[in-house]
Design a protein around this motif. Structure first.
Motif, PDB file in Angstrom:
ATOM      1  N   ASN A 456     -22.741 -26.454 101.900  1.00 60.32           N
ATOM      2  CA  ASN A 456     -22.062 -27.497 102.670  1.00 60.32           C
ATOM      3  C   ASN A 456     -21.039 -28.243 101.823  1.00 60.32           C
ATOM      4  O   ASN A 456     -19.934 -28.544 102.288  1.00 60.32           O
ATOM      5  CB  ASN A 456     -23.090 -28.466 103.246  1.00 60.32           C
ATOM      6  CG  ASN A 456     -22.449 -29.602 104.006  1.00 60.32           C
ATOM      7  OD1 ASN A 456     -22.285 -30.708 103.490  1.00 60.32           O
ATOM      8  ND2 ASN A 456     -22.074 -29.344 105.249  1.00 60.32           N
ATOM      9  N   ILE A 459     -18.012 -26.010 101.452  1.00 63.78           N
ATOM     10  CA  ILE A 459     -17.248 -25.912 102.697  1.00 63.78           C
ATOM     11  C   ILE A 459     -16.465 -27.193 102.950  1.00 63.78           C
ATOM     12  O   ILE A 459     -15.305 -27.168 103.399  1.00 63.78           O
ATOM     13  CB  ILE A 459     -18.185 -25.601 103.878  1.00 63.78           C
ATOM     14  CG1 ILE A 459     -18.757 -24.182 103.742  1.00 63.78           C
ATOM     15  CG2 ILE A 459     -17.467 -25.752 105.210  1.00 63.78           C
ATOM     16  CD1 ILE A 459     -17.733 -23.082 103.838  1.00 63.78           C
ATOM     17  N   GLU A 490     -20.381 -19.146 107.056  1.00 65.92           N
ATOM     18  CA  GLU A 490     -19.500 -20.259 106.700  1.00 65.92           C
ATOM     19  C   GLU A 490     -18.383 -19.790 105.763  1.00 65.92           C
ATOM     20  O   GLU A 490     -17.220 -20.195 105.901  1.00 65.92           O
ATOM     21  CB  GLU A 490     -20.298 -21.387 106.050  1.00 65.92           C
ATOM     22  CG  GLU A 490     -21.268 -22.095 106.972  1.00 65.92           C
ATOM     23  CD  GLU A 490     -22.610 -21.387 107.054  1.00 65.92           C
ATOM     24  OE1 GLU A 490     -23.489 -21.893 107.759  1.00 65.92           O
ATOM     25  OE2 GLU A 490     -22.770 -20.321 106.420  1.00 65.92           O
ATOM     26  N   TRP A 493     -15.864 -17.794 107.783  1.00 69.74           N
ATOM     27  CA  TRP A 493     -15.002 -18.667 108.584  1.00 69.74           C
ATOM     28  C   TRP A 493     -13.924 -19.306 107.724  1.00 69.74           C
ATOM     29  O   TRP A 493     -12.749 -19.316 108.084  1.00 69.74           O
ATOM     30  CB  TRP A 493     -15.845 -19.761 109.242  1.00 69.74           C
ATOM     31  CG  TRP A 493     -15.030 -20.682 110.113  1.00 69.74           C
ATOM     32  CD1 TRP A 493     -14.815 -20.563 111.444  1.00 69.74           C
ATOM     33  CD2 TRP A 493     -14.299 -21.841 109.675  1.00 69.74           C
ATOM     34  NE1 TRP A 493     -13.990 -21.564 111.901  1.00 69.74           N
ATOM     35  CE2 TRP A 493     -13.649 -22.366 110.824  1.00 69.74           C
ATOM     36  CE3 TRP A 493     -14.113 -22.470 108.453  1.00 69.74           C
ATOM     37  CZ2 TRP A 493     -12.846 -23.503 110.778  1.00 69.74           C
ATOM     38  CZ3 TRP A 493     -13.304 -23.595 108.406  1.00 69.74           C
ATOM     39  CH2 TRP A 493     -12.672 -24.113 109.553  1.00 69.74           C
ATOM     40  N   ASN A 524     -18.414 -20.820 115.942  1.00 69.75           N
ATOM     41  CA  ASN A 524     -17.255 -21.125 115.095  1.00 69.75           C
ATOM     42  C   ASN A 524     -16.421 -19.883 114.805  1.00 69.75           C
ATOM     43  O   ASN A 524     -15.177 -19.921 114.853  1.00 69.75           O
ATOM     44  CB  ASN A 524     -17.715 -21.760 113.782  1.00 69.75           C
ATOM     45  CG  ASN A 524     -18.286 -23.148 113.980  1.00 69.75           C
ATOM     46  OD1 ASN A 524     -17.843 -23.884 114.866  1.00 69.75           O
ATOM     47  ND2 ASN A 524     -19.277 -23.515 113.183  1.00 69.75           N
TER      48      ASN A 524
END
Length: 545
Positions: A456, A459, A490, A493, A524
């Motif tokens: 996280n 990102i 993630e 993406w 997403n």
């Protein structure tokens, strides 16, 4: 607890003296009681000192029950079931004991130790048996009972080993002299050299390898914790850093009226220590826990969480309350507030001024042989949060295990704090500062964070780079992210979004198609793919995913 290991010796001596008991019963009982009670004299100071309610009042032994519990180490009841025998931990400690003995006496000393154990010492057989009982009892108990500081329990065994080593040294010298293996002058030189070598080697092995006198990590942390909270507020700790804060308060007079509490509130004596604060208007929950019947860590944690929740609810309207780590308490919000979190009834905004931390440059040195090009006896390293945006915030790797554990907690605390700070800058669209502190967060991440939490942070930094239109940096960071967290949705993406931003839309679509084979329902990934397709006015077989 170490005294338990000496019980075999005491019982053996009592048995040896059985003939002397009958005619000298009164004398021996009087002597036994006198020496036994004299050993307890230091305990008599504890109730007197505890009654003065010092900041650190372990066990609070001012009542008879607490005093007895303190002497019987019931406050350590959490470890009472941690016994090991013939399992992995047991044998790990056996090998650790052998290794520690080797560090004390080296190969030469170990040889003399073995000779001393095998020598027939007719002049002192009972003394020899006493020594063996001391060694056997302390070694067995220290490896049988699981605790993090058992090495100190082995000191009586090391003392016994040193005595046997001396006997072995003496016997070896006498045997060599009798056999005339060496001329007497040479034997004297060898004997003197060994006699000097053994204590010097012992000194070398036990000399502290690291000079930590200029390591200010915990001092700075305590100061930074207190810097942005009001004097008179409540501060609740879930880690051991409370002692550093107490030092700041008591010795350096920094926010002396902050009520700093450790969260071990399952202990009755810990809650008794809070009674002093009633006179300051602090509400204390009246929850009772039977410590002797509740040694399960889960039950203790549940009790502590309930106690903290009631403590916060009862005081939040009249006192500011801060926690080192946020709790999940219905109706209570925890606002990032520098190193800590402020309990609040509303979602009030955080104040960026709370992150004005101050750091001194720490310096730690290890002893080393002078080598070119630096002929110094010391090899020193400097540590500071500002060096390399957090990369220079390092801890020396020496034998200080407890210090390392505390440092890792502190490091994790700063990482979480800087993540909150970066999020606040991101919300204010100050992307340059957001990127700076996301980067610092990444540099400080350690094992206290899950893989998801680490991902996280990466990102979030990538999102800030994209939003700030720092496209080349975003593309470079996408490669780093892909190496660190390969095959995550993630990562896919972000890499695709970065490629699209740099005009490489076909590569982005190919990457998304590949990722959607593994994550076909990820919203997403699908949204990004559809957006790219619409922007290029092309159709794709994956558009219906």
């Amino acid at each position: 607890t170490m005294t338990v290991g000496l019980l075999p010796l005491f019982f053996w001596h009592a048995w040896r003296l059985k003939r002397a008991w009958r005619p000298n019963k009164r004398f021996l009982l009087l002597g036994f009681c006198l020496f036994l009670l004299s050993g307890f004299l230091p305990y008599l100071y504890m109730p007197y000192r505890a009654a003065q309610m010092p900041y650190i009042n372990w066990g609070n032994p001012q009542t008879l029950k607490n005093f007895i519990d303190h002497m019987l180490a019931k406050n350590w009841s959490g470890e009472s079931s941690n016994f090991s025998f013939l399992n992995q931990k047991f044998f790990e400690k056996i090998f650790s004991w052998v290794g520690l003995t080797y560090l004390q006496f080296f190969v030469v000393g170990s040889i003399f130790l073995i000779i001393g154990l095998g020598a027939r010492l007719a002049a002192a057989p009972q003394f020899k048996k006493s020594l063996l009982l001391i060694a056997a009892g302390t070694i067995f108990w220290s490896v049988f009972y699981v605790t993090g500081e058992y090495e100190s329990w082995l000191l009586p065994a090391h003392l016994v080993a040193a005595i046997f080593l001396t006997w072995g040294f003496y016997r070896a010298y006498g045997w060599l002299r009798a056999k005339n293996f060496f001329p007497q002058p040479m034997l004297s030189v060898i004997t003197a050299a060994v006699a000097v070598f053994l204590p010097l080697f012992n000194l070398k092995n036990n000399w502290l390898p690291m000079d930590r006198s200029e390591l200010y990590t915990l001092d700075d942390t305590a100061r930074n914790i207190l810097s942005n909270i009001e004097d008179g507020s409540i501060l609740i700790f879930q880690t051991g850093s409370v002692s550093s804060v107490h030092y700041e308060q008591m010795v350096l007079k920094n926010k002396p009226n902050v009520i700093a509490l450790h969260s071990s509130l399952w202990a009755g004596w810990m809650r008794e220590n809070l009674e002093r604060y009633r006179s300051r208007g602090v509400y204390l929950p009246s929850i009772v826990l039977d410590l002797e019947k509740n040694t399960d860590p889960k039950e203790r944690d549940a009790f502590t969480q309930k106690y903290i929740a009631d403590l916060i609810r009862g005081n939040i309207n009249k006192l500011n309350i801060y926690l080192l780590m946020p709790e999940d308490i219905p109706g209570i919000k925890f606002i990032p507030w520098g190193f800590v979190y402020k309990a609040s009834l509303t979602d009030e905004p955080t104040d960026l001024a709370n992150w004005k931390f101050a750091f001194r440059t720490s310096r730690f040195c290890s002893l080393a042989l002078p080598m070119p090009p630096d002929w110094s006896w010391k090899k020193c390293v400097e540590s500071n949060m500002e060096i390399g945006n957090g990369k220079g915030f390092i801890e020396p790797k020496d034998v200080q295990k407890q210090a390392h554990d505390q440092f890792e907690e502190v490091r994790a605390g700063y990482a979480a704090s800087y993540k909150n700070l970066a999020d606040a800058y991101f919300a204010r669209r100050d992307f340059d500062n957001a990127i700076k502190y996301y980067d610092r967060t990444i540099n400080l991440l350690n094992s206290h964070f899950t893989a998801e939490q680490k991902l996280n942070a990466y990102i979030q930094k990538g999102g800030a780079l994209l939003t700030a239109n720092r496209d080349e940096e975003a593309l470079s960071f996408a490669d780093e992210l892909n190496k660190t967290f390969p095959k995550s949705k993630e990562t896919a993406w972000f890499l695709a979004a970065t490629l699209e931003k740099n005009g490489r839309k076909q590569e982005a679509m190919n990457l998304l198609l590949e990722a959607l084979r593994e994550y076909p329902k990820d919203e997403n990934l699908n949204n990004l793919l559809n957006r790219i397709i619409e922007s290029t006015n092309k159709k794709s077989p994956a558009a219906g995913f």
